[in-house]
Write an enzyme that holds these catalytic residues in place. Structure first.
Site, PDB file in Angstrom:
ATOM      1  N   HIS A 101       0.825  -1.211   0.000  1.00  0.00           N
ATOM      2  CA  HIS A 101       0.000   0.000   0.000  1.00  0.00           C
ATOM      3  C   HIS A 101       0.860   1.262   0.000  1.00  0.00           C
ATOM      4  O   HIS A 101       0.470   2.299  -0.526  1.00  0.00           O
ATOM      5  CB  HIS A 101      -0.954  -0.009   1.201  1.00  0.00           C
ATOM      6  N   GLU A 154      -3.459 -21.674 -16.329  1.00  0.00           N
ATOM      7  CA  GLU A 154      -2.208 -21.540 -15.573  1.00  0.00           C
ATOM      8  C   GLU A 154      -1.516 -22.888 -15.385  1.00  0.00           C
ATOM      9  O   GLU A 154      -0.428 -22.961 -14.820  1.00  0.00           O
ATOM     10  CB  GLU A 154      -2.474 -20.882 -14.217  1.00  0.00           C
ATOM     11  N   ASP A 164       1.719 -18.325 -12.728  1.00  0.00           N
ATOM     12  CA  ASP A 164       1.780 -19.762 -12.427  1.00  0.00           C
ATOM     13  C   ASP A 164       2.118 -20.584 -13.664  1.00  0.00           C
ATOM     14  O   ASP A 164       2.824 -21.590 -13.570  1.00  0.00           O
ATOM     15  CB  ASP A 164       0.446 -20.239 -11.836  1.00  0.00           C
ATOM     16  N   CYS A 190      -4.001 -12.272 -17.833  1.00  0.00           N
ATOM     17  CA  CYS A 190      -4.110 -11.520 -16.582  1.00  0.00           C
ATOM     18  C   CYS A 190      -2.869 -11.670 -15.709  1.00  0.00           C
ATOM     19  O   CYS A 190      -2.856 -11.193 -14.589  1.00  0.00           O
ATOM     20  CB  CYS A 190      -5.360 -11.942 -15.803  1.00  0.00           C
TER      21      CYS A 190
END
Length: 580
Positions: free
Chosen positions: A189, A431, A455, A502
């Site tokens: 963050h 994946e 992955d 993605c």
């Protein structure tokens, strides 16, 4: 010299400001029974002080940065207000007879350890938030003053061991020109806030505090993770010139935020965002995302003592769909196990957790857990354009089984008379190599593919991406990976489906020409990468990209492919984007 992880792009030059933290010594001896009440009062006081301080930080963040970034501080307030978090610390004082500070430290370290075991960097970095709240509580319990860098007298680059999100949110934006921290990463963050505040940042810079001293002039390059100590006059002029140029380029990128993601000859490709929390959706829109290509729902299940019920999940999915205003939102069903350990699931330890009981394998065995999530997604689907994606699919039989559970969930909602999108689209995350190799066998059962390169690279190259000794082998540009991507695209196009990506490669500007030319329909990435990728895509024709992809597919190594792609971007005058 390169000293850490490039977390927020940009150049800065200013004097070093060393953020020293007091040494904290915790008395780990047990207390006598008669001191218990005093320790409990100290604990309660620490919580009350922390509540007041975080409320002040929230208000300041709201005014100085905005509502979405202030939600990061709200997440800290939620950690503090979690009754389980408080009760477990209180129990440690009451039953284990620990001092308040020892009980706080013990509980915080347990939670931090749980997050740090997780391989997914986005979720792993949440450990920093727990540590931030814990540090505040600890200091308040011990009566240690919390540092304030909200008002500086001159321009500085702040260097510290850990620049926490709450400290980052309150720093003096007029005078803090950059930050360097010894811990943290690109998905922390602190890094997210730094990018949103447009402050160059290098995190994970081990040993940074020993590189310079207070007041010494330094320059940092947040795009490369590099620092220059005591730059000479020529270097200073060069850096100042580059700062001016970067400002021009950033302004240029902002101009294309609302531009369609189309090549010069009109070929469209969707540029969408990866998100992990409902609050991330609005930020994605701000960066020009045309949808969400990966909503990691497991975050809703973590850092708590029991799984979220259907209503809580429904509200979370509904918020994202409403915030995305009709844009597509791909919701990945629960992906836990492996490195993502959730204590209340009580999963057994395994020899090879990445190849073990995880993701869809858990959901297909615990059908009620799975159906609860699917009902929540279906109910939320009337508030926008939701799509469902199943993770860790290795064969068609798993898709058939998952869709059967989906049909059961639909039937239960019909029985209750609840509305949902009966035609909701279903896809798989590719994946596991078997899914990529046999992609043609899936097209009759699904509506879309989305390739998760993180992955897939690990499994296809048999390389543990967390093993620092072999990180040089982990490379999503490997020729074998390119062939797996292409195999999925070919099978998908043959049957009129669409294919997205993605994984992290999707947001790497160096890969943009290649992925466009290979024929991807959608690229999903962190919001901060969208404009850079869009700039490349809108600057070339599809024919140019296809030639690049065709040539790259014929090269023999990842290194050759990366060097070729850099040369191509340079030839197009677009290589400057790699430095942003």
């Amino acid at each position: 010299m390169r000293i850490g992880v490039a977390c927020s792009p940009g150049l800065a030059i200013a004097k070093a400001y060393i953020l020293e933290e007091p040494e904290i010594n915790i008395d780990c001896r047990c207390i006598p029974e008669n001191e218990k009440e005093e320790e409990l009062r100290k604990l309660e006081h620490a919580f009350e002080q922390s509540r007041e301080q975080l409320e002040a930080v929230y208000e300041k963040t709201l005014l100085s940065v905005g509502e979405k970034d202030a939600e990061i501080i709200q997440a800290h307030q939620m950690i503090l207000e979690d009754p389980v978090f408080y009760d477990e610390i209180k129990d440690a004082v009451t039953h284990e007879l620990l001092r308040a500070e020892h009980a706080i430290s013990k509980k915080v370290e347990e939670q931090v350890a749980m997050f740090e075991l997780i391989d997914d960097p986005y979720i792993r970095e949440r450990a920093a938030d727990v540590r931030d709240v814990g540090s505040r509580l600890l200091k308040n319990a011990l009566g240690i003053e919390i540092r304030d860098i909200s008002s500086m007298k001159e321009n500085v680059i702040v260097i510290g061991h850990d620049i926490t999100p709450s400290l980052m949110a309150t720093l003096d934006r007029n005078h803090v020109k950059g930050i360097i921290a010894e811990v943290g990463g690109a998905t922390a963050h602190t890094a997210i806030l730094a990018r949103n505040m447009e402050i160059p940042a290098i995190l994970g810079a081990s040993g940074a505090l020993g590189l310079t001293c207070e007041g010494q002039m330094i320059a940092i390059d947040g795009s490369k993770g590099e620092v220059t100590i005591n730059p000479n006059e020529e270097e200073i002029k060069d850096i100042e010139k580059r700062i001016e140029h970067a400002a021009v380029v950033k302004n240029e990128l902002r101009q294309i935020k609302d531009k369609e993601s189309k090549t010069l000859d009109g070929h469209a490709i969707e540029l969408v965002a990866n998100i992990g929390l409902p609050m991330d959706a609005e930020k994605a829109v701000e960066y020009g995302a045309e949808g969400v290509g990966l909503f990691r729902t497991e975050f809703l299940y973590m850092d708590r003592s029991s799984q979220p019920d259907e209503e809580e999940q429904f509200e979370a999915y509904k918020k994202v769909l409403i915030d995305m205003c009709g844009r597509p939102v791909i919701i990945r069903t629960l992906d836990v196990g492996g490195d993502k350990e959730i204590p209340y699931f009580k999963l057994e330890k395994e020899e090879n957790p990445f190849l073990g009981y995880r993701a869809i394998r858990i959901c297909l065995e615990d059908r009620e857990l799975f159906k609860t999530q699917l009902r929540a997604v279906l109910r939320a689907s009337i508030y926008g354009k939701a799509l469902i994606m199943f993770p860790m699919i290795s064969g068609v039989d798993e898709v058939v089984a998952a869709k059967a559970v989906l049909e059961e969930a639909k039937e239960e909602l019909r029985t209750k008379g609840q509305d949902f999108d009966d035609q909701i689209k279903v896809g798989i995350m590719v994946e596991i190599p078997s899914a990529a190799i046999a992609a043609d066998l899936f097209t009759g059962e699904i509506d879309f593919f989305s390739i998760g390169t993180n992955d897939l690279t690990q499994y296809a190259l048999a390389v543990d991406r967390g093993n620092t000794k072999i990180t040089h082998i982990y490379n999503s540009f490997h020729p074998a990976l390119l062939r797996l991507y292409k195999n999925v695209i070919n099978a998908s196009k043959k049957d009129g489906k669409f294919t997205g990506m993605c994984g992290e490669l999707a947001g790497n500007p160096l890969a943009s020409l290649l992925l466009l030319g290979m024929g991807f329909d959608e690229l999903s990435m962190s919001p901060g990468s969208i404009l850079k990728v869009k700039k490349i895509i809108t600057s070339v024709s599809m024919e140019q990209a296809q030639k690049v992809a065709e040539h790259a597919m014929g090269l023999h190594s990842a290194a050759e492919i990366e060097a070729y792609l850099k040369d191509e971007l340079k030839g197009l005058g677009l290589d400057y984007i790699l430095e942003l």
